[in-house]
Design a protein around this motif. Structure first.
Motif, PDB file in Angstrom:
ATOM      1  N   CYS A 190     111.055  -2.932 -20.341  1.00  0.00           N
ATOM      2  CA  CYS A 190     110.517  -2.550 -18.971  1.00  0.00           C
ATOM      3  C   CYS A 190     111.754  -2.125 -17.694  1.00  0.00           C
ATOM      4  O   CYS A 190     111.353  -1.135 -17.077  1.00  0.00           O
ATOM      5  CB  CYS A 190     110.918  -4.186 -18.602  1.00  0.00           C
ATOM      6  SG  CYS A 190     109.203  -5.510 -19.774  1.00  0.00           S
ATOM      7  N   SER A 241     104.641  -7.964 -16.865  1.00  0.00           N
ATOM      8  CA  SER A 241     104.184  -8.586 -16.898  1.00  0.00           C
ATOM      9  C   SER A 241     103.088  -8.282 -18.517  1.00  0.00           C
ATOM     10  O   SER A 241     101.476  -8.633 -18.986  1.00  0.00           O
ATOM     11  CB  SER A 241     102.853  -7.858 -16.400  1.00  0.00           C
ATOM     12  OG  SER A 241     101.997  -6.755 -15.988  1.00  0.00           O
ATOM     13  N   ASP A 251     111.992  -9.887  -9.900  1.00  0.00           N
ATOM     14  CA  ASP A 251     112.228  -9.630  -9.459  1.00  0.00           C
ATOM     15  C   ASP A 251     112.989  -9.431  -8.156  1.00  0.00           C
ATOM     16  O   ASP A 251     113.448  -8.163  -7.474  1.00  0.00           O
ATOM     17  CB  ASP A 251     110.954  -9.641  -8.312  1.00  0.00           C
ATOM     18  CG  ASP A 251     110.429  -9.115  -6.354  1.00  0.00           C
ATOM     19  OD1 ASP A 251     110.738  -7.734  -6.729  1.00  0.00           O
ATOM     20  OD2 ASP A 251     110.472  -9.543  -6.132  1.00  0.00           O
ATOM     21  N   LEU A 263     108.141  -4.469 -13.007  1.00  0.00           N
ATOM     22  CA  LEU A 263     107.836  -6.261 -12.783  1.00  0.00           C
ATOM     23  C   LEU A 263     105.772  -5.797 -13.503  1.00  0.00           C
ATOM     24  O   LEU A 263     105.798  -6.125 -14.581  1.00  0.00           O
ATOM     25  CB  LEU A 263     107.427  -6.374 -10.964  1.00  0.00           C
ATOM     26  CG  LEU A 263     108.629  -7.017 -11.107  1.00  0.00           C
ATOM     27  CD1 LEU A 263     107.811  -7.234  -9.034  1.00  0.00           C
ATOM     28  CD2 LEU A 263     109.053  -8.037 -11.375  1.00  0.00           C
ATOM     29  N   THR A 268     108.410 -14.073 -12.872  1.00  0.00           N
ATOM     30  CA  THR A 268     108.352 -12.610 -11.835  1.00  0.00           C
ATOM     31  C   THR A 268     109.539 -13.165 -10.488  1.00  0.00           C
ATOM     32  O   THR A 268     110.458 -11.947 -10.405  1.00  0.00           O
ATOM     33  CB  THR A 268     107.221 -12.724 -11.689  1.00  0.00           C
ATOM     34  OG1 THR A 268     106.452 -12.784 -12.223  1.00  0.00           O
ATOM     35  CG2 THR A 268     106.488 -11.114 -10.530  1.00  0.00           C
ATOM     36  N   LEU A 317     104.694 -18.020 -14.679  1.00  0.00           N
ATOM     37  CA  LEU A 317     105.057 -16.728 -14.495  1.00  0.00           C
ATOM     38  C   LEU A 317     105.571 -16.630 -13.381  1.00  0.00           C
ATOM     39  O   LEU A 317     105.984 -15.232 -13.337  1.00  0.00           O
ATOM     40  CB  LEU A 317     103.655 -16.003 -14.941  1.00  0.00           C
ATOM     41  CG  LEU A 317     102.602 -15.786 -16.716  1.00  0.00           C
ATOM     42  CD1 LEU A 317     101.366 -15.322 -16.543  1.00  0.00           C
ATOM     43  CD2 LEU A 317     104.021 -15.464 -16.975  1.00  0.00           C
TER      44      LEU A 317
END
Length: 164
Positions: A21, A159, A48, A155, A44, A40
């Motif tokens: 990622c 996912s 982030d 990001l 995240t 989630l």
């Protein structure tokens, strides 16, 4: 994998997926350190926040894992598969590929790094327009744009790791 599996997978097994990622060890470590995540949104948020705090050296390191827009990533690695999918809008038109190659060359001469854009869902024309626009940025503006594009890609890829 779902969030429950993400929370319970041993760190050494999860680390390669996270590095795919964003290949920045501090980011991978931060995401792993905050497990377990309740949802989630929490995952995240940590990912982030840490991405927003990457320094220039970490951004440069992460960029090394990204192919040029329009190049066909080789191999069967997770990163190569994701890049092929993300760049599907480039198409196969040789004129477009030539324009992208020339734009990439000019960009790299201008900024000393690969042109990075979150290409998912963008057409070849949109990619070329963005490349042309960004060639006119000053160094500080472009560094901020690269950081934001890297954040969006990481990001999006996260996912894909934690789907469901």
């Amino acid at each position: 994998m779902d969030l429950e599996e993400f929370n319970s997978t041993p760190a050494d097994r999860l680390r390669p997926a996270l590095a795919a990622c964003c290949d920045v060890p501090r980011w991978v470590d931060a995401v792993l350190a905050k497990r377990p995540y309740g949802d989630l949104a929490a995952l995240t948020a940590v990912a982030d926040e840490t991405l927003r705090g990457l320094d220039d050296n970490e951004v440069d390191r992460a960029l090394q894992a990204h192919p040029r827009i329009g190049d066909r990533p080789q191999g069967a690695s997770t990163e190569a598969n994701w890049s092929r999918s993300e760049q599907s809008g480039v198409g196969t038109d040789p004129d477009v590929r030539q324009e992208l190659a020339e734009g990439n060359r000019r960009y790299e001469e201008r900024f000393g790094r690969v042109f990075l854009i979150c290409a998912t869902g963008l057409s070849a024309g949109q990619l070329l327009d963005s490349l042309r626009t960004r060639l006119n940025h000053d160094d500080v503006t472009e560094a901020a744009v690269i950081h934001e594009e890297l954040r969006k890609i990481a990001l999006l890829r996260l996912s894909k790791v934690v789907a469901g």
